[in-house]
Design a protein around this motif. Structure first.
Motif, PDB file in Angstrom:
ATOM      1  N   GLU A  15      48.940  17.113  49.308  1.00  0.00           N
ATOM      2  CA  GLU A  15      48.781  18.232  48.380  1.00  0.00           C
ATOM      3  C   GLU A  15      47.780  19.261  48.919  1.00  0.00           C
ATOM      4  O   GLU A  15      48.003  20.468  48.844  1.00  0.00           O
ATOM      5  N   GLY A  16      46.686  18.793  49.493  1.00  0.00           N
ATOM      6  CA  GLY A  16      45.699  19.695  50.079  1.00  0.00           C
ATOM      7  C   GLY A  16      46.262  20.459  51.265  1.00  0.00           C
ATOM      8  O   GLY A  16      46.022  21.661  51.420  1.00  0.00           O
ATOM      9  N   SER A  55      48.645  23.109  49.961  1.00  0.00           N
ATOM     10  CA  SER A  55      47.884  24.203  49.386  1.00  0.00           C
ATOM     11  C   SER A  55      47.326  25.116  50.485  1.00  0.00           C
ATOM     12  O   SER A  55      47.388  26.335  50.383  1.00  0.00           O
ATOM     13  N   LEU A 103      50.215  27.122  51.993  1.00  0.00           N
ATOM     14  CA  LEU A 103      50.659  28.172  51.088  1.00  0.00           C
ATOM     15  C   LEU A 103      49.676  29.340  51.072  1.00  0.00           C
ATOM     16  O   LEU A 103      50.070  30.499  50.968  1.00  0.00           O
ATOM     17  N   GLN A 104      48.376  29.040  51.185  1.00  0.00           N
ATOM     18  CA  GLN A 104      47.376  30.097  51.222  1.00  0.00           C
ATOM     19  C   GLN A 104      47.465  30.899  52.522  1.00  0.00           C
ATOM     20  O   GLN A 104      47.165  32.096  52.540  1.00  0.00           O
TER      21      GLN A 104
END
Length: 66
Positions: A55-56, A59, A62-63
């Motif tokens: 998940e990290g 994220s 995506l950033q």
């Protein structure tokens, strides 16, 4: 065509990695047989940690795309 489908990936391996893998497998099997609840809790925790890591990473990726 190359002999190995994955370049720079060693096939085979030495005696030490096989021995360590077998030792870890035997230790885990002994834990499952003697303390199944503790083994299940350990695997659940490892799964949660892996999920949090994925998940990290997602994220972060995506950033980067923004």
């Amino acid at each position: 065509m190359a002999k190995s489908p994955i370049p720079m990936m060693k096939t085979g391996g030495g005696l030490l990695p096989k021995f360590v893998g077998a030792l870890l497998t035997l230790a885990f099997l002994a834990m499952v047989i003697k303390q199944p609840a503790a083994a299940a809790e350990m695997l659940t925790g490892a799964g949660a940690a892996l999920g949090a890591a994925v998940e990290g990473l997602m994220s972060f990726l995506l950033q980067l795309g923004k």
